[in-house]
Design a protein around this motif. Sequence first.
Motif, mmCIF file in Angstrom:
data_model
loop_
_atom_site.group_PDB
_atom_site.id
_atom_site.type_symbol
_atom_site.label_atom_id
_atom_site.label_comp_id
_atom_site.label_asym_id
_atom_site.label_seq_id
_atom_site.Cartn_x
_atom_site.Cartn_y
_atom_site.Cartn_z
ATOM 1 N N VAL A 1 61.140 127.898 69.858
ATOM 2 C CA VAL A 1 61.731 126.581 69.634
ATOM 3 C C VAL A 1 60.543 125.645 69.434
ATOM 4 O O VAL A 1 59.650 125.576 70.278
ATOM 5 N N PRO B 1 65.018 122.283 68.246
ATOM 6 C CA PRO B 1 66.020 122.069 69.290
ATOM 7 C C PRO B 1 67.346 121.639 68.653
ATOM 8 O O PRO B 1 67.381 120.787 67.778
ATOM 9 N N TRP C 1 67.112 122.995 74.890
ATOM 10 C CA TRP C 1 66.067 123.968 75.186
ATOM 11 C C TRP C 1 64.704 123.322 74.956
ATOM 12 O O TRP C 1 64.496 122.609 73.969
ATOM 13 N N TYR D 1 60.670 132.349 73.216
ATOM 14 C CA TYR D 1 61.939 132.895 73.688
ATOM 15 C C TYR D 1 62.080 134.323 73.172
ATOM 16 O O TYR D 1 61.368 134.743 72.265
ATOM 17 N N GLY E 1 63.920 132.638 78.181
ATOM 18 C CA GLY E 1 63.113 131.511 77.745
ATOM 19 C C GLY E 1 61.726 131.527 78.345
ATOM 20 O O GLY E 1 61.298 132.532 78.914
ATOM 21 N N THR F 1 70.564 125.974 70.783
ATOM 22 C CA THR F 1 69.308 125.590 71.426
ATOM 23 C C THR F 1 69.265 124.123 71.872
ATOM 24 O O THR F 1 68.206 123.636 72.261
#
Length: 173
Positions: free
Chosen positions: A165, A88, A142, A147, A113, A139
Amino acid sequence: MKLSKLLTMLLLCAMPFALACKTQESAEVDDADDTASTVTEQEVAGADQPGDLNPVEAQAQVDDVTIGKNVNADGMIAPEDQGDDFAPGDTVHVVMNVADAAAGSAVKVAWFGPGETRINEETKTVETGAQYLDFQADTTGWEKGDYRAEVWIGDEKVNTQQFQVVDASEAGR
């Protein structure tokens, strides 16, 4: 005399095939503008409509799509910077070769996502002499998960890059 009759018969048999086959130049009537100045995620009905590209032509115009963390000075992602695991807050780069795309062509990347949620999309225009386009997503904020980034030109999806992620300790693999 027999040989000349045989050659005449062969010529007559081959004539229908020769007439049925057109030369490459006369068979291809492609006056369509290969510049995809608009992007749509749905097939454009009919041939020779603005934004309607042949899938093979679209693939040739946008290729060598790569995903990674950093873009070097020549506009590419070095092999050591390529990867599909991001922490992230990392910036995800999707870089593609557009040297064969006509100037003025529009290329779009749509970001999705977890749960097929559309996060964002961005469209860029290919400039005269451009070699590469770089699309980026930050990101930050997120959630962890799967993704994807879809690459479009005209009405054709030419590539999909899958990435994740993950915890910072697992990123960069």
